[in-house]
Scaffold this active site. Structure first.
Site, PDB file in Angstrom:
ATOM      1  N   ASP A 148       0.854  -1.178   0.000  1.00  0.00           N
ATOM      2  CA  ASP A 148       0.000   0.000   0.000  1.00  0.00           C
ATOM      3  C   ASP A 148       0.903   1.244   0.000  1.00  0.00           C
ATOM      4  O   ASP A 148       2.058   1.174   0.407  1.00  0.00           O
ATOM      5  CB  ASP A 148      -0.860  -0.075   1.273  1.00  0.00           C
ATOM      6  CG  ASP A 148      -1.615   1.197   1.528  1.00  0.00           C
ATOM      7  OD1 ASP A 148      -2.303   1.677   0.610  1.00  0.00           O
ATOM      8  OD2 ASP A 148      -1.526   1.710   2.670  1.00  0.00           O
ATOM      9  N   ASP A 193      -0.156   5.087   0.930  1.00  0.00           N
ATOM     10  CA  ASP A 193      -0.356   6.031   2.032  1.00  0.00           C
ATOM     11  C   ASP A 193      -0.504   5.308   3.371  1.00  0.00           C
ATOM     12  O   ASP A 193      -1.337   4.423   3.526  1.00  0.00           O
ATOM     13  CB  ASP A 193      -1.589   6.895   1.773  1.00  0.00           C
ATOM     14  CG  ASP A 193      -1.470   7.678   0.467  1.00  0.00           C
ATOM     15  OD1 ASP A 193      -0.336   7.962   0.041  1.00  0.00           O
ATOM     16  OD2 ASP A 193      -2.519   8.000  -0.131  1.00  0.00           O
TER      17      ASP A 193
HETATM   18 MG   LIG Z   1      -2.991   3.015   3.578  1.00  0.00          MG
END
Ligand SMILES: [Mg+2]
Ligand SMILES: [Zn+2]
Length: 195
Positions: free
Chosen positions: A12, A14
């Site tokens: 992932d 962020d």
């Molecule tokens: Mg995230």
């Protein structure tokens, strides 16, 4: 499904590779975590695929233009390359099922936890999803992994600590691994499963 494929570590963006700051609606808001490049380099050296999978519905919502997203992804890739590492692919879902206008407003198959981006890695990169892992800071990242028979590692960065402290007890399945940060997660994954 290709049995001879390479395992992948999907990451992932962020809250996992970079600080969770809400919508990154200007490139100046994007800040990589200090261990992110080391984590990617470790994946590279193990011979596993290193792939970013990120939902960026801010494009569909009209919060920022697609050019900002391109600039941020370019910055992410440049910082990783400057550190002697590389991504095999960066996949972005820019869609939202109800917000904005077509082509961004669509009930796509790539918005996490739907598995479209992982299926794409399977088709384009030969990723062996059943031997792969997803590392992320949200329950949805774990669900993404489980939706294709991969395993999910929850990191305590970003939303991770809150997810773990206040929500994890009610999940029907616990994270396959919990780690302080993505570098610790990658080290633990690779030590469990030498390729
Ligand atoms: Mg995230
Ligand atoms: Zn999508």
């Amino acid at each position: 499904m290709r049995d001879e494929g390479r395992p992948a570590i999907f990451m992932d963006r962020d809250g996992t590779l970079s600080h969770e700051v809400g919508y990154v609606n200007h490139a100046s808001r994007f800040r990589l975590y200090p261990w992110a490049v080391d984590a990617v380099r470790l994946v590279n050296r193990a011979g596993w695929l290193a792939v970013v999978v990120t939902n960026q519905a801010g494009v569909a919502r009209g919060y920022f233009p697609e050019s900002v997203l391109d600039e941020v992804i370019g910055s992410l890739e440049a910082q990783v390359v400057a550190g002697g590492a590389r991504f095999d692919a960066v996949y972005v879902c820019k869609h939202h099922p109800t917000a904005g206008r077509p082509p961004y407003r669509t009930d796509c198959d790539c918005r996490k936890p739907r598995p479209g981006m992982l299926r794409r890695a399977e088709a384009e990169l030969g990723a062996d999803l059943r031997r792969s892992w997803v590392i992320g800071d949200r329950h949805g990242d774990l669900q993404l992994a489980w939706n294709v028979g991969a395993r999910g590692a929850l990191v305590k960065t970003g939303y991770g600590l809150g997810e773990l402290s206040y929500h994890a007890a009610s999940w029907s399945r616990p994270a396959d691994l919990v780690a302080e940060n993505p570098l610790d997660a990658v080290e633990a994954i690779l030590s469990r499963e030498p390729s």
